[in-house]
Design a protein around this motif. Structure first.
Motif, PDB file in Angstrom:
ATOM      1  N   LEU A  54      -2.178   4.469   4.074  1.00  0.00           N
ATOM      2  CA  LEU A  54      -2.686   3.919   5.013  1.00  0.00           C
ATOM      3  C   LEU A  54      -3.156   5.683   6.155  1.00  0.00           C
ATOM      4  O   LEU A  54      -2.347   6.328   6.036  1.00  0.00           O
ATOM      5  N   ASP A  55      -3.901   5.123   7.261  1.00  0.00           N
ATOM      6  CA  ASP A  55      -4.627   6.346   7.643  1.00  0.00           C
ATOM      7  C   ASP A  55      -3.592   6.702   8.615  1.00  0.00           C
ATOM      8  O   ASP A  55      -2.271   5.603   9.429  1.00  0.00           O
ATOM      9  N   LYS A  56      -2.844   8.009   9.262  1.00  0.00           N
ATOM     10  CA  LYS A  56      -1.783   8.016   9.632  1.00  0.00           C
ATOM     11  C   LYS A  56      -2.042   7.560  11.034  1.00  0.00           C
ATOM     12  O   LYS A  56      -2.465   7.384  11.887  1.00  0.00           O
ATOM     13  N   SER A  57      -0.724   6.525  11.363  1.00  0.00           N
ATOM     14  CA  SER A  57      -0.320   5.636  13.073  1.00  0.00           C
ATOM     15  C   SER A  57       0.727   6.393  12.774  1.00  0.00           C
ATOM     16  O   SER A  57       1.828   5.942  12.340  1.00  0.00           O
ATOM     17  N   TYR A  59       2.380   3.436  14.060  1.00  0.00           N
ATOM     18  CA  TYR A  59       2.398   2.361  13.334  1.00  0.00           C
ATOM     19  C   TYR A  59       2.624   2.356  12.109  1.00  0.00           C
ATOM     20  O   TYR A  59       3.499   0.744  11.607  1.00  0.00           O
ATOM     21  N   GLN A  60       2.488   3.445  11.036  1.00  0.00           N
ATOM     22  CA  GLN A  60       2.570   3.311  10.135  1.00  0.00           C
ATOM     23  C   GLN A  60       4.399   2.806   9.417  1.00  0.00           C
ATOM     24  O   GLN A  60       4.232   2.109   8.819  1.00  0.00           O
ATOM     25  N   ILE A  97      -3.385  -4.829   6.500  1.00  0.00           N
ATOM     26  CA  ILE A  97      -3.934  -3.315   5.932  1.00  0.00           C
ATOM     27  C   ILE A  97      -4.861  -3.205   4.933  1.00  0.00           C
ATOM     28  O   ILE A  97      -4.904  -2.281   4.269  1.00  0.00           O
ATOM     29  N   ASP A  99      -7.952  -3.213   5.820  1.00  0.00           N
ATOM     30  CA  ASP A  99      -8.852  -2.097   5.676  1.00  0.00           C
ATOM     31  C   ASP A  99      -8.688  -0.860   6.135  1.00  0.00           C
ATOM     32  O   ASP A  99      -8.955   0.529   6.794  1.00  0.00           O
ATOM     33  N   GLY A 100      -7.146  -0.316   5.613  1.00  0.00           N
ATOM     34  CA  GLY A 100      -6.715   0.932   5.511  1.00  0.00           C
ATOM     35  C   GLY A 100      -6.109   1.976   7.205  1.00  0.00           C
ATOM     36  O   GLY A 100      -6.064   2.622   6.739  1.00  0.00           O
ATOM     37  N   LYS A 101      -6.131   0.783   8.054  1.00  0.00           N
ATOM     38  CA  LYS A 101      -5.362   1.321   8.636  1.00  0.00           C
ATOM     39  C   LYS A 101      -4.329  -0.021   9.853  1.00  0.00           C
ATOM     40  O   LYS A 101      -4.883  -0.737   9.399  1.00  0.00           O
ATOM     41  N   ASP A 103      -2.948  -1.633  14.553  1.00  0.00           N
ATOM     42  CA  ASP A 103      -3.795  -1.429  14.882  1.00  0.00           C
ATOM     43  C   ASP A 103      -2.241  -1.953  15.569  1.00  0.00           C
ATOM     44  O   ASP A 103      -1.328  -2.788  14.978  1.00  0.00           O
TER      45      ASP A 103
END
Length: 115
Positions: A54-57, A59-60, A97, A99-101, A103
């Motif tokens: 996933l994109d770094k965030s 919430y990961q 997940i 969509d790759g992210k 939120d």
């Protein structure tokens, strides 16, 4: 087929069936519990790999911790309830997940599922 061969086959078949029932009654709970843990660990490793992509965030990492907490809570429940709840949670996580992210709304929805 000779009478002796037929009787031997019937006797062996009966003994094998009896041994199978004995093992099922005596060791099924142990097999079921170890199977539950292995299934959860395999599913967690699979979803953890997808979370790492996933994109770094913020919430990961929180999602990984939430998954670990959920697994530890479900290991204490009986097999059927744990598998049903774990399956629902994993399905919902996979949907979020895709969509790759991840939120805040998706994370909050997953957190509410654990409660």
């Amino acid at each position: 087929m000779k009478k002796g061969c037929f009787l031997t086959v019937i006797a062996l078949f009966t003994i094998i069936i009896a041994i199978g029932f004995f093992l099922y009654r005596k060791y099924w709970p142990v097999i079921k519990e170890s199977g539950k843990e292995k299934i959860m660990n395999v599913a967690f490793n699979e979803i953890e790999e997808k979370i790492n992509l996933l994109d770094k965030s913020v919430y990961q990492d929180s999602l990984k911790l939430l998954l670990q907490k959920n697994i530890s809570l479900l290991k204490q429940k009986n097999f059927d309830d744990a598998m049903n709840k774990f399956g629902e949670f994993m399905d919902q996580t996979k949907v979020f997940i895709i969509d790759g992210k991840i939120d805040s709304l998706e994370f909050t929805a997953l957190k509410n599922m654990v409660k």
